[in-house]
Structures are given as C-alpha cells and as structure tokens.
Design a protein around this motif. Structure first.
Motif, PDB file in Angstrom:
ATOM      1  N   GLN A 455       0.838  -1.211   0.000  1.00 27.20           N
ATOM      2  CA  GLN A 455       0.000   0.000   0.000  1.00 27.20           C
ATOM      3  C   GLN A 455       0.873   1.261   0.000  1.00 27.20           C
ATOM      4  O   GLN A 455       0.605   2.205  -0.742  1.00 27.20           O
ATOM      5  N   GLN A 458       2.263   1.704  -3.379  1.00 26.65           N
ATOM      6  CA  GLN A 458       1.202   2.102  -4.313  1.00 26.65           C
ATOM      7  C   GLN A 458       0.895   3.595  -4.158  1.00 26.65           C
ATOM      8  O   GLN A 458       0.808   4.323  -5.149  1.00 26.65           O
ATOM      9  N   SER A 467      -2.157   5.923 -12.227  1.00 28.69           N
ATOM     10  CA  SER A 467      -3.501   5.520 -11.795  1.00 28.69           C
ATOM     11  C   SER A 467      -3.375   4.420 -10.735  1.00 28.69           C
ATOM     12  O   SER A 467      -2.304   3.815 -10.589  1.00 28.69           O
ATOM     13  N   SER A 468      -4.471   4.139 -10.035  1.00 25.81           N
ATOM     14  CA  SER A 468      -4.441   3.175  -8.933  1.00 25.81           C
ATOM     15  C   SER A 468      -3.928   1.812  -9.395  1.00 25.81           C
ATOM     16  O   SER A 468      -3.082   1.193  -8.749  1.00 25.81           O
ATOM     17  N   SER A 469      -4.421   1.310 -10.551  1.00 26.16           N
ATOM     18  CA  SER A 469      -4.030  -0.036 -10.990  1.00 26.16           C
ATOM     19  C   SER A 469      -2.579  -0.052 -11.475  1.00 26.16           C
ATOM     20  O   SER A 469      -1.825  -0.993 -11.211  1.00 26.16           O
ATOM     21  N   GLU A 470      -2.155   1.024 -12.171  1.00 23.93           N
ATOM     22  CA  GLU A 470      -0.749   1.109 -12.612  1.00 23.93           C
ATOM     23  C   GLU A 470       0.178   1.128 -11.398  1.00 23.93           C
ATOM     24  O   GLU A 470       1.211   0.461 -11.367  1.00 23.93           O
ATOM     25  N   LEU A 472      -0.374  -0.045  -8.417  1.00 25.83           N
ATOM     26  CA  LEU A 472      -0.345  -1.355  -7.750  1.00 25.83           C
ATOM     27  C   LEU A 472       0.617  -2.296  -8.492  1.00 25.83           C
ATOM     28  O   LEU A 472       1.421  -3.005  -7.879  1.00 25.83           O
ATOM     29  N   ASP A 473       0.510  -2.248  -9.834  1.00 29.22           N
ATOM     30  CA  ASP A 473       1.388  -3.074 -10.669  1.00 29.22           C
ATOM     31  C   ASP A 473       2.858  -2.738 -10.397  1.00 29.22           C
ATOM     32  O   ASP A 473       3.705  -3.614 -10.221  1.00 29.22           O
ATOM     33  N   LYS A 474       3.150  -1.432 -10.343  1.00 28.37           N
ATOM     34  CA  LYS A 474       4.526  -0.986 -10.096  1.00 28.37           C
ATOM     35  C   LYS A 474       4.992  -1.377  -8.690  1.00 28.37           C
ATOM     36  O   LYS A 474       6.152  -1.709  -8.485  1.00 28.37           O
ATOM     37  N   HIS A 476       4.072  -4.046  -7.020  1.00 30.02           N
ATOM     38  CA  HIS A 476       4.438  -5.464  -7.054  1.00 30.02           C
ATOM     39  C   HIS A 476       5.803  -5.674  -7.713  1.00 30.02           C
ATOM     40  O   HIS A 476       6.614  -6.461  -7.256  1.00 30.02           O
TER      41      HIS A 476
END
Length: 527
Positions: A455, A458, A467-470, A472-474, A476
């Motif tokens: 978190q 993120q 963006s939120s999903s990008e 999160l991907d980064k 990880h």
C-alpha cells in the motif's frame, strides 16, 4: 625454461636496464589484460547484447589459450629461438588487441581474445626467463624481486585503468591501450634480447602434434563444460555430455602420449616430485581464490551497489598495494629460513578470515569502509601465498626440471582461475534461484506487514501521477526487484562462505609438505 649457464646472456649497464624494462613491460601487458576486462564486462554486455554467461567467455577464452600455451612455451622457445618467439608473441598479442577493440559481436570478441591469450601466455613465462638470464647469479634474487613487483602491480592496475577508460571513453580502449606499448616492446626485443644456444631443433615429423591436439581438446572441452554447464543444465545437455567425454579421454591420451613419446611437449615425469605435486594443487586453489574473488567483487559492487567501473576498480587497489608491500618482506623471511609451509598455512588461514568477513559485511547497501579492512587482509594473505607456494613447489627440483615444474605451477594457477570463475557463476545462479523461492514463500499476501508495504509503495507511485491499478502493478514489480536483489546478495554471501571453507581445509595439508634441501630454492628458472 632452462637457464643455459652461458655467461654470454648476462648483460651489464644500459643494455640490462633496457632488457629489464622490456620484459617487465611485457609481463605487465599480459597481466593487466587478464584483469582489465573485469570492470568492463557490464558495458560489453550492453553494447554487444550478450548475457552474463556469454560475457564471462571474454575472460575464459583468454585463460584457456593461456593455459594451453604455457606448458608448451619452453618447447616453443627452443624450436624458434627465444628472441624470435618472444617478439612473435608480442606481435600476436598487439594485433589481436586491435582486433578485440574492433569486434562487432560477442563471439568475434571471444575469438580474438583467444588469439590474444595465445600470444599473452608466452609473454609471462618468457619475460621471467629473460630477466633471470640477463643478471649474474649473485643478483638473480634482485631480478626476481623486480619481476615480482611487476607481477603484483599488474592485477592492481587492471581494474582502475579499465574503469577509467570505460567511464571516460568506451570499452574498446581497454584493448587499444596495448597497441603503442606492444610496438615499443617489439622494437626493444628485436634490438636488445639475445637467444641462448639450444641443442638440435626438432624436425617437423618429430614434433608432438598429437600431444598438442590431446592437450588442447582436454583443456578446451573442460573449460566449455565449466562455463556452459549451468545455463545448459549440465548433463541434461548432449553437448555438455559429449565434451565431458572428450575432455576425459583427452586427458588420458595426453598423459599416455607424454609418457611414451620420445620428444614430449610437456615433461610429465617431473611430477614424480612430491613437493611439486602438492604445490601444483596449492597453485590451483590459489588461482581459484585469486581470480574468483577478483571476478565477484567488481560484479557485486556494480550490479548490486550501482558503483561506476572506476570505483569498482579502485576498491581493489589497497589490497594489491598490501601484497606488493609484503613481497620483499616475504623474500627476506624465506632467505632467513622461515619454513614456507608455515607461511602458506597462515596465508590460507587469512584468506579464510577475509572470505568470512566479506560474508558478514555484504548487504544491498554496503559502503567502501566496510570492505576496506577485509580486502587489506586479502592482500596480506595473497602475499603469504604467492611466492612461498611457488618456491615450495620447486624446492626439491634441480636444473632443467625447475623450468618444467614452473610451467605446471603457472598452468594450474590459470586453470584454478577458470574453474573458480565457472563454478562461482554456476553457484550464484543456483543459490539466487533457491533464495528467491525461500524469500517469496515468506511474502504472504495475507500478512498485515506485506499489505502495508504494498500500500505504501502504491501510494508513492500514485503521488507521482500513476492511476491506482498502474501504481499497484509498479508496487508489485518493486517488491519483486528487491526480492531479486536480496536473493542475489544472499548467494554472494554463500559463495564467500564456501570459498572460505575451501581455504580452511587446505591448512592441514600444507603442513604435511616436506622441506626442500636446506629450504633454499634456486629461483633462476622460475616462470
């Protein structure tokens, strides 16, 4: 190589100074070239689009050629005359340096490095013989000291010089720098160096061609197996299996040929001497530790700590200065009759402490100050190993056998280095994988700490406009990267620990060596 005992080879005044400079210059060329490449590997990898395993071949091809040519040097000098052979070696070395710099892909570079190694292997061995024979017997100790300092300064100059050239110009310049020096050395050799009178030359039909073929197939195949075993999954690969068989039979046939043929290229009977047998094994382990640690430290500092090539090179300087400083002290101790086996045992013990210390200080963000003292200790250890192992190995040999024995110690040191680099690359790949599996097993997504860390990352990426999903991907990906880095560091730690254990095991064996007659050695023919 045999010192002919002819006083007409002894030089005085200006000629001797010039010959000494020429020989040391050639020895330096060869040694600097062994280590200068280490710090440029990352850049070569990038510009030639090669993998770490491919690029390790740049070091290995040179080492294989060295190892094949060193045992034959004594024989080749007698065939062609020492001066001609020495000059030809310098020319081969210089021309192939130019070709290395112009290589357009990794395999071209590897091929030219092999040719360069064929020239280079001869330089080291012949330079020492030329220096030795140019001094009268009473001053030969001095000659060895001058040569020894050159040999020790070489590996030190390589990494920082390589680093400077890579950072300020580009990697081909580490090869171009040899060209002017090679031209000067060739002119000086042809003008000043004399050849001793040898006996009859062999006719073409007496030359041990089969011996050369067997030696090359044994060493070349062995090296390929060591280098490519890891990436090709060892004996699951038919090429590895075939070459292992070729190497094994190459060795058997080579030994058989040398013991039965009238004019062998390598005199194996000299290995009947017990001290030489133990000494060659010690030289192998010394090469393993020396080249292995010189290979792993620049790669660790550049790929994990993100240092420049110059910084990686400079890190090794205090260690080598320490070794150079130790040389005259050790020479004096040997003359005073301190048993060399005690010095070698102490050297191995210090090397064990060095590796264990490194095992404890390396992290993903270790600083120079943490590695300074362990590396100084490495310098002291190498000083205690280098000269005593060679003198010990040769202490019970006489006359012509000394030169032949010295060729074995030189060859085994190089082979040890090749084995070291190959085994270390294999272990790093294996250990990194297993540590990665262990670390990922501990990254349980349901744990509060793990969720919190993801978190935080993120949020960090979102604050930079993702963006939120990008984001999160980064996040990880960032965790995956730090796991990879951590597992690589753990694998380096393992390698240091196993190296240390290897050195520790050697200590009791060294103490079993019997002392040569009076513990003194005629060093006049040492390579």
């Amino acid at each position: 190589m045999e010192a002919t005992g002819e006083d007409n080879l002894v030089e005085y005044g200006f000629r001797r100074v010039i010959i000494t400079i020429t020989a040391v210059l050639c020895a330096l060329l060869e040694i600097v070239d062994t280590t200068i490449v280490n710090v440029a590997l990352n850049d070569m990898r990038g510009s030639l689009g090669a993998t770490l395993t491919d690029v390790a071949w740049v070091i290995t091809a040179y080492a294989i050629a060295n190892v094949i040519v060193i045992p034959m040097t004594s024989w080749l000098s007698q065939q062609f005359g020492r001066r001609n052979y020495f000059a030809a070696s310098i020319i081969i070395f210089t021309v192939s340096s130019f070709l290395c710099g112009n290589a357009s892909n990794i395999w071209e570079l590897v091929a030219f490095r092999f040719i360069q190694g064929m020239g280079g292997g001869a330089l080291l061995v012949t330079a020492q013989t030329i220096i030795t024979e140019s001094y009268p017997a009473a001053k030969r100790g001095m000659a060895q000291a001058i040569y020894g300092m050159g040999v020790i300064v070489g590996p030190t100059l390589g990494p920082p010089l390589g680093g400077y050239l890579v950072d300020n110009f580009s990697w081909p310049y580490i090869f171009y720098i040899n060209i002017p020096l090679g031209i000067i050395a060739t002119v000086l050799t042809l003008s000043f160096v004399k050849s001793p009178k040898y006996g009859e030359k062999l006719k073409a039909n007496q030359v041990d061609w089969w011996g050369i073929v067997f030696l090359s197939s044994f060493i070349g195949s062995l090296q390929f197996v060591l280098e490519h075993g890891q990436q090709d999954d060892w004996f699951a690969d038919p090429i590895i299996v075939t070459l292992s068989i070729v190497s094994f039979f190459g060795l058997l046939l080579f030994i058989w040929r040398q013991l039965t043929y009238k004019y062998p290229i390598v005199n194996l009977r000299v290995l009947q001497d017990r001290n030489l047998r133990v000494g060659t094994i010690m030289c192998f382990i010394l090469g393993f530790g020396l080249y292995g640690s010189t290979f792993i430290i620049p790669i660790y500092t550049q790929s994990i700590l993100g240092w420049t090539a110059t910084d990686a090179g400079l890190l090794l300087i205090p260690s080598s200065i320490m070794t150079g400083f130790m040389m005259p002290i050790i020479g004096r101790l040997i003359q005073k009759g301190v048993p060399q086996s005690y010095m070698v045992a102490t050297g191995f013990l210090l090397f064990f402490i060095f590796t264990f210390w490194m095992h404890n200080v390396i992290t993903p963000d270790t600083g120079t100050e943490h590695m300074f003292w362990p590396l100084i200790l490495r310098g002291v250890g190498l000083g205690l190993l280098f000269v005593p192992i060679t003198t010990l190995a040769l202490s019970t040999l006489k006359g012509k056998n000394i030169g032949e024995g010295a060729a074995f110690t030189g060859m085994m040191r190089q082979l040890g280095g090749s084995f070291g680099i190959a085994i270390i690359t294999t272990f790093i790949a294996r250990f990194t994988q297993s540590h990665r599996v262990d670390l990922i097993a501990n990254l349980d997504g349901s744990k509060f700490e793990v969720q919190q860390r993801i978190q935080q990352l993120q949020m960090g990426f979102m604050s930079k406009g993702f963006s939120s999903s990008e984001a999160l991907d980064k996040a990880h990906k960032a965790i995956e990267l730090s796991v990879m880095k951590q597992s690589t560091v753990l694998s380096y730690m393992d390698v240091f620990m196993y190296l240390g254990i290897l050195f520790l095991i050697c200590v009791p064996f060294v103490l079993l060596i019997k002392k040569g007659s009076g513990g003194k050695v005629d060093m006049s023919n040492v390579h």
